[in-house]
Design a protein around this motif. Structure first.
Motif: not given
Length: 127
Positions: A41-42, A78-80, A112-113, A117-119
């Motif tokens: 993860t970056v 999309m943000l958590t 999933i991970d 925090l974002v996709e």
């Protein structure tokens, strides 16, 4: 004409997905997570850094499908934690200020991970 673009992930055949699909002039890039070239993860904990990374990956998929960033007509961020939308919006604006696609910011419960925090999803039309 239908063309799929993959990145060689072992999950692609298992899940049954492609990074991008081109049908005629339309290109859809799947939800793109903030992964580095090594699969990690970056920018853990950094919404801005993660949002910068997602379009980098999506742009590679666009190019592999014969499209480019100027063909982008829609993005979905999309943000958590949707209260951090301004961090994502800054990164999005830096990338898409001249293209100005239709854009939606959405709060989601998780990815999933849990480190993601974002996709970002991207749709393009090659003109």
């Amino acid at each position: 004409m239908r063309r799929t673009v993959g990145f060689g992930s072992p999950l692609e055949p298992r899940i049954g997905f492609s990074r991008a699909v081109r049908c005629g002039a339309h290109v859809a890039v799947a939800g793109t997570a903030p992964l580095g070239d090594d699969g990690s993860t970056v920018g853990p904990g950094d919404v801005y850094a993660q949002t910068v990374r997602c379009p980098d990956i999506a742009e590679r998929a666009l190019r592999d499908a014969g499209a480019s960033p100027e063909h982008v007509i829609r993005t979905r961020v999309m943000l958590t934690d949707v209260t951090r939308w301004e961090e994502a919006a800054r990164a999005h604006g830096e990338r898409f200020a001249t293209v100005r696609p239709a854009t939606t910011f959405v709060g989601v419960s998780r990815f999933i991970d849990p480190a993601w925090l974002v996709e970002v999803e991207v749709d393009a039309v090659v003109t």
